[in-house]
Scaffold this active site. Structure first.
Site, PDB file in Angstrom:
ATOM      1  N   CYS A   1     101.459-168.684  59.639  1.00 50.62           N
ATOM      2  CA  CYS A   1     102.131-167.557  60.294  1.00 50.62           C
ATOM      3  C   CYS A   1     102.972-168.010  61.481  1.00 50.62           C
ATOM      4  O   CYS A   1     103.747-167.234  62.031  1.00 50.62           O
ATOM      5  CB  CYS A   1     101.109-166.528  60.750  1.00 50.62           C
ATOM      6  SG  CYS A   1      99.937-167.133  61.973  1.00 50.62           S
TER       7      CYS A   1
ATOM      8  N   CYS B   1      97.704-159.980  57.278  1.00 50.47           N
ATOM      9  CA  CYS B   1      98.306-158.657  57.098  1.00 50.47           C
ATOM     10  C   CYS B   1      98.233-158.256  55.622  1.00 50.47           C
ATOM     11  O   CYS B   1      98.404-159.095  54.731  1.00 50.47           O
ATOM     12  CB  CYS B   1      99.757-158.675  57.564  1.00 50.47           C
ATOM     13  SG  CYS B   1      99.949-158.981  59.331  1.00 50.47           S
TER      14      CYS B   1
ATOM     15  N   CYS C   1     109.289-161.863  60.638  1.00 52.10           N
ATOM     16  CA  CYS C   1     108.267-160.834  60.800  1.00 52.10           C
ATOM     17  C   CYS C   1     107.061-161.393  61.553  1.00 52.10           C
ATOM     18  O   CYS C   1     106.574-160.787  62.517  1.00 52.10           O
ATOM     19  CB  CYS C   1     107.844-160.303  59.433  1.00 52.10           C
ATOM     20  SG  CYS C   1     106.757-158.858  59.512  1.00 52.10           S
ATOM     21  N   CYS C   2     106.589-162.563  61.139  1.00 51.40           N
ATOM     22  CA  CYS C   2     105.453-163.195  61.819  1.00 51.40           C
ATOM     23  C   CYS C   2     105.801-163.548  63.263  1.00 51.40           C
ATOM     24  O   CYS C   2     104.959-163.430  64.157  1.00 51.40           O
ATOM     25  CB  CYS C   2     105.029-164.459  61.074  1.00 51.40           C
ATOM     26  SG  CYS C   2     104.057-164.161  59.587  1.00 51.40           S
TER      27      CYS C   2
END
EC number: 1.8.4.10
Length: 233
Positions: free
Chosen positions: A229, A203, A120-121
Site C-alpha cells: 500500500c 480495504c 488512492c493508497c
C-alpha cells in the site's frame, strides 16, 4: 534517544530464542526507550491482534492508530470494537484522510482504487500515516519476514526512509503458525474474515481471499502489479 536523524546501526541484542522470538524484549526496550513517543500503526489483522496483546503486557495505555480509509470491511470495524472492549486502557485512534470517499470520487473520479490504486493508497493511507506519526520519533509495525520477499530483510529496528522515523518490528521472526498458535493460546478475538480465506485484510474493494497458501498477500490488489500500500516501501 535513537531517532532517524541520529541513526546508527543499533548495538542492542534482543533475545530471539525465547517463547516470543524476541518480540516481548523488543517491546520492553522500545517502550522503555521511547515511552509515550512510540505509536503503533495497526491494521487489526491477526498479526495486529497478537501484537496488541503483547503491547498490553508492556504498556496498557499505548497509542494505537488505525488508518480508517472509509473502505474497510464491517468485520474490521467490529474487530476494533472488540479490541477496545478487551483492552480499555489503550488509546486507539481512527485516523481518517482529508477527503471522504464521496469527495474523492467527485475530485478524482469514481473508484480511484481501480483506476489508480497507487494514488488512492497515497491519499487514504500514506498521507494520514505521515500526519499520525508527526512528532513521534518511532513507530511500531507488525511486519514479519515470512510475509513477502520485500519484507524478508526487515530487522527489529529499522531506519524508515519513508516516514523519516525509526520503525520497530517485534514480530519479524514469527511464522504464520506462530501467530495462530499464540492467538489460540491466548483466546484472542480476531477478524472472522481470516476464517474465510483472507490471510491479509485491507480495504474491501482491494482485498480478496488469497489465491495460494504460499503467498499470504496474493489476495491484495488482485489483477495489478501492486503488492504494497506504500507504507512499507
Amino acid at each position: 534517544m535513537l531517532t532517524y536523524e541520529n541513526w546508527q546501526e543499533p548495538s542492542i541484542t534482543f533475545q530471539e530464542d525465547d517463547l516470543y522470538k524476541g518480540a516481548l524484549s523488543v517491546l520492553k526496550w522500545a517502550y522503555g526507550h521511547y515511552g509515550d513517543q512510540l505509536v503503533y500503526a495497526c491494521s487489526f489483522g491477526i498479526e495486529g491482534i497478537v501484537l496488541i496483546d503483547l503491547i498490553a503486557k508492556v504498556k496498557k495505555d499505548a497509542r494505537i492508530v488505525f488508518l480508517d480509509t472509509g473502505l474497510h470491511f464491517k468485520e474490521t470495524y467490529d474487530t476494533i470494537d472488540a479490541v477496545k472492549e478487551r483492552y480499555p486502557g489503550l488509546d486507539i485512534v481512527l485516523k481518517t484522510p482529508e477527503l471522504t470517499v464521496e469527495e474523492q470520487n467527485d475530485q478524482h473520479g469514481d473508484q480511484l482504487w481501480k483506476t489508480d490504486p497507487q494514488s488512492c493508497c497515497h491519499m487514504r493511507k500514506v498521507i494520514p500515516l505521515q500526519e499520525a506519526l508527526s512528532g513521534y520519533p518511532a513507530w511500531l509495525s507488525g511486519l514479519r519476514r515470512e510475509q513477502s520477499p520485500k519484507r524478508a530483510g526487515t530487522n527489529f529496528l529499522n531506519k524508515d526512509e519513508k516516514f523519516k522515523s525509526v520503525k520497530v518490528c517485534p514480530l519479524i521472526h514469527w511464522t504464520w503458525k506462530d501467530i495462530w498458535r499464540y492467538a489460540s493460546r491466548e483466546e484472542l478475538t480476531y477478524n472472522p474474515l481470516h476464517d474465510q480465506g483472507y490471510p491479509s485484510i485491507g480495504c474491501a474493494p482491494c482485498t480478496q481471499p488469497a489465491f495460494t497458501a504460499q503467498d499470504l498477500r496474493s489476495g491484495r490488489w488482485s489483477g495489478t502489479a501492486k503488492t504494497e500500500c506504500g507504507l512499507h516501501e
